[in-house]
Scaffold this active site. Structure first.
Site, PDB file in Angstrom:
ATOM      1  N   ASP A 154     -69.158 -19.967 -80.727  1.00 12.30           N
ATOM      2  CA  ASP A 154     -67.991 -20.406 -79.956  1.00 12.30           C
ATOM      3  C   ASP A 154     -66.793 -19.536 -80.345  1.00 12.30           C
ATOM      4  O   ASP A 154     -66.565 -19.284 -81.537  1.00 12.30           O
ATOM      5  CB  ASP A 154     -67.735 -21.884 -80.302  1.00 12.30           C
ATOM      6  CG  ASP A 154     -66.656 -22.502 -79.459  1.00 12.30           C
ATOM      7  OD1 ASP A 154     -67.000 -23.268 -78.559  1.00 12.30           O
ATOM      8  OD2 ASP A 154     -65.464 -22.223 -79.714  1.00 12.30           O
ATOM      9  N   ASN A 165     -55.944 -17.788 -73.604  1.00 10.69           N
ATOM     10  CA  ASN A 165     -55.631 -18.142 -72.213  1.00 10.69           C
ATOM     11  C   ASN A 165     -54.144 -18.453 -72.044  1.00 10.69           C
ATOM     12  O   ASN A 165     -53.486 -17.961 -71.132  1.00 10.69           O
ATOM     13  CB  ASN A 165     -56.404 -19.401 -71.809  1.00 10.69           C
ATOM     14  CG  ASN A 165     -57.767 -19.065 -71.236  1.00 10.69           C
ATOM     15  OD1 ASN A 165     -57.975 -17.972 -70.733  1.00 10.69           O
ATOM     16  ND2 ASN A 165     -58.681 -20.002 -71.319  1.00 10.69           N
ATOM     17  N   HIS A 196     -55.319 -16.253 -67.865  1.00  8.68           N
ATOM     18  CA  HIS A 196     -56.755 -16.463 -67.708  1.00  8.68           C
ATOM     19  C   HIS A 196     -57.529 -15.184 -67.453  1.00  8.68           C
ATOM     20  O   HIS A 196     -58.699 -15.087 -67.806  1.00  8.68           O
ATOM     21  CB  HIS A 196     -57.011 -17.473 -66.582  1.00  8.68           C
ATOM     22  CG  HIS A 196     -56.730 -18.864 -67.016  1.00  8.68           C
ATOM     23  ND1 HIS A 196     -55.648 -19.574 -66.573  1.00  8.68           N
ATOM     24  CD2 HIS A 196     -57.362 -19.653 -67.911  1.00  8.68           C
ATOM     25  CE1 HIS A 196     -55.636 -20.751 -67.164  1.00  8.68           C
ATOM     26  NE2 HIS A 196     -56.659 -20.829 -67.981  1.00  8.68           N
ATOM     27  N   ASP A 210     -60.799 -14.225 -69.308  1.00 11.65           N
ATOM     28  CA  ASP A 210     -62.071 -13.837 -68.671  1.00 11.65           C
ATOM     29  C   ASP A 210     -62.592 -12.526 -69.241  1.00 11.65           C
ATOM     30  O   ASP A 210     -63.774 -12.355 -69.513  1.00 11.65           O
ATOM     31  CB  ASP A 210     -61.875 -13.677 -67.156  1.00 11.65           C
ATOM     32  CG  ASP A 210     -61.857 -15.031 -66.451  1.00 11.65           C
ATOM     33  OD1 ASP A 210     -62.024 -16.049 -67.154  1.00 11.65           O
ATOM     34  OD2 ASP A 210     -61.675 -15.053 -65.223  1.00 11.65           O
ATOM     35  N   GLU A 257     -66.323 -21.312 -73.441  1.00 13.07           N
ATOM     36  CA  GLU A 257     -66.319 -20.183 -74.390  1.00 13.07           C
ATOM     37  C   GLU A 257     -67.437 -20.347 -75.415  1.00 13.07           C
ATOM     38  O   GLU A 257     -67.344 -19.929 -76.547  1.00 13.07           O
ATOM     39  CB  GLU A 257     -64.929 -20.053 -75.013  1.00 13.07           C
ATOM     40  CG  GLU A 257     -64.514 -20.982 -76.107  1.00 13.07           C
ATOM     41  CD  GLU A 257     -64.523 -22.493 -75.865  1.00 13.07           C
ATOM     42  OE1 GLU A 257     -65.072 -22.964 -74.867  1.00 13.07           O
ATOM     43  OE2 GLU A 257     -64.031 -23.199 -76.744  1.00 13.07           O
TER      44      GLU A 257
HETATM   45  N1  LIG Z   1     -60.321 -17.643 -69.056  1.00  8.64           N
HETATM   46  C1  LIG Z   1     -61.272 -18.573 -69.108  1.00  8.64           C
HETATM   47  N2  LIG Z   1     -61.067 -19.671 -69.891  1.00  8.64           N
HETATM   48  C2  LIG Z   1     -62.044 -20.598 -69.941  1.00  8.64           C
HETATM   49  C3  LIG Z   1     -63.240 -20.482 -69.210  1.00  8.64           C
HETATM   50  N3  LIG Z   1     -64.008 -21.574 -69.480  1.00  8.64           N
HETATM   51  C4  LIG Z   1     -63.320 -22.351 -70.351  1.00  8.64           C
HETATM   52  N4  LIG Z   1     -62.121 -21.773 -70.636  1.00  8.64           N
HETATM   53  C5  LIG Z   1     -61.033 -22.262 -71.512  1.00  8.64           C
HETATM   54  O1  LIG Z   1     -61.486 -22.273 -72.859  1.00  8.64           O
HETATM   55  C6  LIG Z   1     -60.591 -23.117 -73.586  1.00  8.64           C
HETATM   56  C7  LIG Z   1     -61.383 -23.834 -74.648  1.00  8.64           C
HETATM   57  O2  LIG Z   1     -60.475 -24.479 -75.487  1.00  8.64           O
HETATM   58  P1  LIG Z   1     -60.869 -25.488 -76.630  1.00  8.64           P
HETATM   59  O3  LIG Z   1     -62.132 -26.228 -76.240  1.00  8.64           O
HETATM   60  O4  LIG Z   1     -59.665 -26.296 -76.924  1.00  8.64           O
HETATM   61  O5  LIG Z   1     -61.300 -24.614 -77.856  1.00  8.64           O
HETATM   62  P2  LIG Z   1     -60.586 -23.383 -78.600  1.00  8.64           P
HETATM   63  O6  LIG Z   1     -59.185 -23.154 -78.178  1.00  8.64           O
HETATM   64  O7  LIG Z   1     -61.524 -22.225 -78.463  1.00  8.64           O
HETATM   65  O8  LIG Z   1     -60.566 -23.891 -80.088  1.00  8.64           O
HETATM   66  P3  LIG Z   1     -61.710 -23.949 -81.163  1.00  8.64           P
HETATM   67  O9  LIG Z   1     -63.047 -23.926 -80.436  1.00  8.64           O
HETATM   68  O10 LIG Z   1     -61.498 -25.261 -81.840  1.00  8.64           O
HETATM   69  O11 LIG Z   1     -61.556 -22.790 -82.070  1.00  8.64           O
HETATM   70  C8  LIG Z   1     -59.936 -24.048 -72.568  1.00  8.64           C
HETATM   71  O12 LIG Z   1     -58.580 -23.709 -72.476  1.00  8.64           O
HETATM   72  C9  LIG Z   1     -60.640 -23.704 -71.246  1.00  8.64           C
HETATM   73  O13 LIG Z   1     -59.759 -23.777 -70.122  1.00  8.64           O
HETATM   74  C10 LIG Z   1     -63.410 -19.326 -68.376  1.00  8.64           C
HETATM   75  O14 LIG Z   1     -64.419 -19.139 -67.690  1.00  8.64           O
HETATM   76  N5  LIG Z   1     -62.401 -18.399 -68.370  1.00  8.64           N
END
Ligand SMILES: Nc1nc2c(ncn2[C@@H]2O[C@H](COP(=O)(O)OP(=O)(O)OP(=O)(O)O)[C@@H](O)[C@H]2O)c(=O)[nH]1
Length: 497
Positions: free
Chosen positions: A375, A383, A388, A392, A418
């Site tokens: 992850d 983001n 975004h 991406d 992610e």
């Molecule tokens: N740009 C982009 N963002 C995505 C996509 N899928 C998910 N996300 C974003 O990924 C982010 C995941 O955030 P969190 O689950 O809070 O996790 P994190 O910020 O990585 O924090 P930790 O995992 O705790 O280190 C969210 O803001 C989603 O909107 C995608 O296809 N593209």
């Protein structure tokens, strides 16, 4: 009390202490066991008499001790069952796909504490309160009184599901742009109405995609049916020509036979050589004329059949190439439905197919099999800070590097958001751990640059492998727990369970 104070009969002081002890024991244990109650009552009645003897009390004390031991064993057994039952209830809760965001981590945390060694069962009670709290929290978010509005956590969970669903479809036509912009919209925080609109748009998009596919299938079937009917007509023409020609040929053969018979009878009836010569000449001319006709007819039939056959062949070739094209399109579609359109890695559906296959192999051959979940750390910050599109791009670059750093035999997929999942066939946890460490270092050293700022992005991962009687869900859960540990211990690390 020391034994040398006794001569078989206790003094009043000892009797009072004993009476108090028995009273307290009686109060504490009342109702737990009929046996204990009965013997304590007997002891009490014996202590009321003036001729109290330890010897008379002893069998009742022994009986109380035994009953207490039995009770203790029963309580321990019950506590053990409650302990194991709570662990499996929490595992069950963790398997529940619709857990509210954040709830999974809290549940995994309670589960982890519950699985740590207990020194006494009294430590279990506060943990049981935590278990009950987890279930209460989950029930209060998933069962809403009629008419009550869903909360933000629900919207978020629904949004996540819709995002995952859209990641599994791909369109080439006009729908592809709409799909792209819908995906972008789902990356923002949406309120209830916006989410509802996004759901409606997703439905419209899917229906549009299905219609386009249906139209293209109909077109193919129409052209296939055209081709088949023209081949059928050509075949009918060929059969007709052949029938006509066969009739003409039969007539010609009869004529030839008649001419030959005439020739024979002319030979028999001729009275002079001159006459015979004249008649034979006439018959031979007739016969050769008939033979020339027959030959011409045969050539004509062959030519006509050749023409018709080549028409049929051309039509069949058309149909064949159309069918090939359609087959290619179908297998592309199947491939696409198993591919994540952003990173071009296999998607979650492909992972589930592959894991099932590897699980069956593992059951048959018992070669080691490991699963890891990786992850991106603090991806939300990327983001939020750089947009975004930068997010991406990051996903694409990390997906690439992850694939490049692992072996061709390792199966890497984008599980969602992610999160990436890797299946390591014929690999122990230790080897998978080393491979993930290598990938982690390589990803960390990618020089990302957004808005003129150079940043380094890290990943955390959890890995676990199959052990006897395991199921894919259990191994996945352990890998997930290991990932949670890696995040909790400061991120940018690989953890194993
Ligand atoms: N740009 C982009 N963002 C995505 C996509 N899928 C998910 N996300 C974003 O990924 C982010 C995941 O955030 P969190 O689950 O809070 O996790 P994190 O910020 O990585 O924090 P930790 O995992 O705790 O280190 C969210 O803001 C989603 O909107 C995608 O296809 N593209």
């Amino acid at each position: 009390m020391s034994s040398n104070q006794y001569n078989g009969y206790p003094g009043q002081g000892e009797i009072n202490t004993l009476l108090e002890f028995i009273n307290r024991l009686g109060n504490a244990s009342r109702g737990i066991s009929g046996d204990i109650d009965k013997h304590l009552a007997k002891i009490k009645s014996l202590t009321d008499t003036n001729t109290l003897s330890i010897d008379a009390l002893k069998p009742h004390f022994d009986a109380v001790m035994q009953a207490l031991q039995r009770e203790q064993a029963r309580i321990e057994r019950t506590m053990r069952e409650v302990h194991l039952g709570s662990i499996s209830a929490l595992r069950y809760l963790l398997d529940y796909e619709k857990l509210a965001p954040g709830s999974k981590e809290q549940t995994a945390d309670v589960l982890q504490r519950l699985q740590a060694p207990l020194h006494s069962y009294s430590e279990l009670l506060p943990l049981m309160l935590n278990v009950i709290e987890r279930f209460q929290a989950e029930l209060s978010t998933s069962v809403r009184p009629f008419g009550e509005k869903p909360n933000a956590a629900h919207y978020q969970a629904l949004q996540g599901e819709l995002t995952n669903l859209l990641a599994t479809i791909d369109f080439r036509s006009a729908a592809s742009n709409t799909l792209q912009s819908l995906r972008q919209r789902l990356l923002q925080v949406l309120d209830g109405e916006q989410l509802l609109n996004a759901c409606m748009d997703a439905l419209r998009l899917i229906i549009q995609g299905i219609n386009e596919e249906r139209q293209s299938a109909q077109q193919f079937l129409l052209s296939l049916s055209d081709a088949l009917s023209s081949v059928n007509k050509a075949l009918a023409r060929a059969v007709q020509t052949h029938d006509d020609t066969s009739e003409e040929q039969a007539q010609l053969s009869q004529q030839l036979q008649a001419r030959v018979q005439n020739l024979a009878s002319s030979v028999n009836n001729a009275s002079s050589l001159q006459e015979l010569k004249h008649q034979v000449q006439g018959h031979v001319n007739d016969i050769s004329e008939l033979l020339v006709n027959k030959l011409t007819m045969e050539q004509r039939e062959r030519q006509s059949l050749r023409n018709q056959l080549s028409t049929m062949q051309a039509r069949l070739e058309d149909v064949e190439s159309e069918a090939q094209m359609y087959k290619r399109k179908l297998s592309e579609q199947k491939f696409k439905s198993l591919q994540d359109s952003l990173t071009r890695l296999p998607n979650r559906a492909a992972f589930e197919e592959r894991l099932e296959l590897e699980y069956q192999r593992w059951q048959s051959y018992a070669a080691p099999l490991a699963i890891a979940i990786a992850d991106i750390d603090h991806f939300k910050v990327i983001n939020d800070t750089y947009g975004h599109t930068a997010g991406d791009k990051t996903l694409q670059v990390i997906a690439n590097m992850l694939k490049k750093s692992l072996r061709d035999t390792d199966f890497v997929c984008r599980y969602g958001g992610e999160e990436f999942v890797i299946v390591f066939p014929q690999t122990t946890t230790e080897v998978a751990f080393e491979l993930l460490e290598k990938a982690r270092h390589r990803i960390k050293s990618i020089p990302f640059k957004f808005k003129n700022t150079s940043i380094s992005i890290t990943i955390s991962a959890g890995v676990s492998s199959f052990v006897a009687q395991d199921t894919p869900a259990r191994v996945f859960e352990r890998a997930d727990r290991a990932l949670y540990l890696a995040k909790n211990e400061g991120r940018d690390r690989v953890s194993q369970q």
